[in-house]
Design an enzyme around this catalytic site. Sequence first.
Site, PDB file in Angstrom:
ATOM      1  CG  ASN A   1       2.364  -7.317   2.753  1.00 23.04           C
ATOM      2  OD1 ASN A   1       2.871  -8.378   3.137  1.00 23.04           O
ATOM      3  ND2 ASN A   1       1.347  -6.738   3.369  1.00 23.04           N
ATOM      4  CD1 TRP A   2       5.623 -10.594  -2.142  1.00 24.54           C
ATOM      5  CD2 TRP A   2       6.887 -12.432  -1.864  1.00 24.54           C
ATOM      6  NE1 TRP A   2       6.597 -10.582  -3.106  1.00 24.54           N
ATOM      7  CE2 TRP A   2       7.391 -11.703  -2.954  1.00 24.54           C
ATOM      8  CE3 TRP A   2       7.535 -13.615  -1.490  1.00 24.54           C
ATOM      9  CZ2 TRP A   2       8.507 -12.119  -3.692  1.00 24.54           C
ATOM     10  CZ3 TRP A   2       8.647 -14.035  -2.223  1.00 24.54           C
ATOM     11  CH2 TRP A   2       9.125 -13.298  -3.318  1.00 24.54           C
ATOM     12  CE  LYS A   3      -1.613  -8.276   2.136  1.00 26.22           C
ATOM     13  NZ  LYS A   3      -2.969  -7.788   2.107  1.00 26.22           N
TER      14      LYS A   3
ATOM     15  CG  HIS B   1      -0.498  -4.964   6.905  1.00 24.98           C
ATOM     16  ND1 HIS B   1      -1.718  -5.594   6.907  1.00 24.98           N
ATOM     17  CD2 HIS B   1      -0.251  -4.588   5.634  1.00 24.98           C
ATOM     18  CE1 HIS B   1      -2.188  -5.608   5.658  1.00 24.98           C
ATOM     19  NE2 HIS B   1      -1.318  -5.001   4.873  1.00 24.98           N
TER      20      HIS B   1
ATOM     21  CD  GLU C   1      -3.829  -8.400   5.525  1.00 24.46           C
ATOM     22  OE1 GLU C   1      -2.726  -8.970   5.466  1.00 24.46           O
ATOM     23  OE2 GLU C   1      -4.443  -8.001   4.513  1.00 24.46           O
TER      24      GLU C   1
ATOM     25  CD  GLU D   1      -1.198  -1.141   3.107  1.00 20.12           C
ATOM     26  OE1 GLU D   1      -0.873  -1.522   1.984  1.00 20.12           O
ATOM     27  OE2 GLU D   1      -1.247  -1.891   4.092  1.00 20.12           O
TER      28      GLU D   1
ATOM     29  N   GLY E   1      -7.097  -5.816  -0.539  1.00 17.90           N
ATOM     30  CA  GLY E   1      -7.550  -7.122  -1.020  1.00 17.90           C
ATOM     31  C   GLY E   1      -8.978  -7.137  -1.528  1.00 17.90           C
TER      32      GLY E   1
ATOM     33  CB  SER F   1      -7.089  -2.798  -4.510  1.00 15.04           C
ATOM     34  OG  SER F   1      -7.753  -3.708  -3.645  1.00 15.04           O
TER      35      SER F   1
ATOM     36  N   GLY G   1       0.002  -5.730  -2.279  1.00 14.69           N
ATOM     37  CA  GLY G   1      -0.220  -7.078  -1.781  1.00 14.69           C
ATOM     38  C   GLY G   1      -0.413  -8.061  -2.922  1.00 14.69           C
ATOM     39  N   GLY G   2      -1.668  -8.333  -3.242  1.00 19.11           N
ATOM     40  CA  GLY G   2      -2.003  -9.376  -4.222  1.00 19.11           C
ATOM     41  C   GLY G   2      -1.204  -9.303  -5.513  1.00 19.11           C
TER      42      GLY G   2
HETATM   43  P1  PGA Z   1      -3.573  -5.544  -1.651  1.00 19.70           P
HETATM   44  O1  PGA Z   1      -2.822  -5.501  -0.237  1.00 19.70           O
HETATM   45  O2  PGA Z   1      -2.680  -4.888  -2.658  1.00 19.70           O
HETATM   46  O3  PGA Z   1      -3.784  -7.018  -1.930  1.00 19.70           O
HETATM   47  O4  PGA Z   1      -4.851  -4.802  -1.478  1.00 19.70           O
HETATM   48  C1  PGA Z   1      -2.076  -4.367   0.156  1.00 19.70           C
HETATM   49  C2  PGA Z   1      -1.522  -4.575   1.530  1.00 19.70           C
HETATM   50  O5  PGA Z   1      -2.190  -5.193   2.371  1.00 19.70           O
HETATM   51  O6  PGA Z   1      -0.385  -4.139   1.832  1.00 19.70           O
END
Ligand code: PGA
Length: 255
Positions: free
Chosen positions: A11-13, A100, A102, A172, A178, A215, A236-237
């Site tokens: 997930n590149w956000k 998600h 976010e 999640e 994050g 994470s 994500g990250g």
């Molecule tokens: P993260 O994000 O790996 O940076 O914690 C995961 C996500 O939001 O899908």
Amino acid sequence: MMAGIPLVAGNWKMYKTPTEGAALARELRQRLDRPGGPDGVDVAVCPPFPALPAVGAALQGSGIALGAQDMHWEKEGAFTGAVSAGMLVDLGCRFVILGHSERRQHFGETDATVQRKVRAALAAGLTPIVCVGETVAERDAAQTLAVVTRQVGAALEGLPAADLGRLILAYEPVWAIGTGRTATPAQAREIHGALRRLLTERGGGPATRILYGGSVKAENAAALLREPEIDGALVGGASLVAEQFARIVEATRPA
Ligand code: PGA
């Protein structure tokens, strides 16, 4: 029981321009593409909308699939700023992340809108990756199971059992996204087991993959993925750095 081949999705956000995204996709290809195709792991990347064409072109003919991070539930209409499932399919997307945390936190996503999006995605032939998870306050109040049960119940409401195998769940925990804090394998096991039971109650079977996200790094991926009900990772990250993402995929590959 592991639901088929594991999936690692990035997930590149809101990171990577089209140019940067294409470069990352090319690097992923170099690291992950094997002669004869992908080997034991499904891999997908979900760039921001503007980067989808360039990343899709860079991945053409590779074993790495394309996904998006959100969509609207209507086929088309006066919805300024929104994107439909059909548009994503036309760009070559196979997956779409829905619900998600976010989106729920910053963009007013609700259980009800997630439900409409899940139906629209399935109708268009996309595989939704439906995200659920509790905040730290909800965990501290021992509400975790109640929250994910409500979220999954809403997202799947009214779906025929046969559709359950056409979607993916992602657990999640919001406090792990994050933050560098990961759920322990035991914490994830408890929730993944509960999600599996919810699917079974709805007539679904082991075909639905349940990903863990929050994470995930190369260092913790193997321990999480060893859990029998963890069928892959939503990253994500660490998905923004080809070397790290490739190491997570390698850690996921069944021996
Ligand atoms: P993260 O994000 O790996 O940076 O914690 C995961 C996500 O939001 O899908």
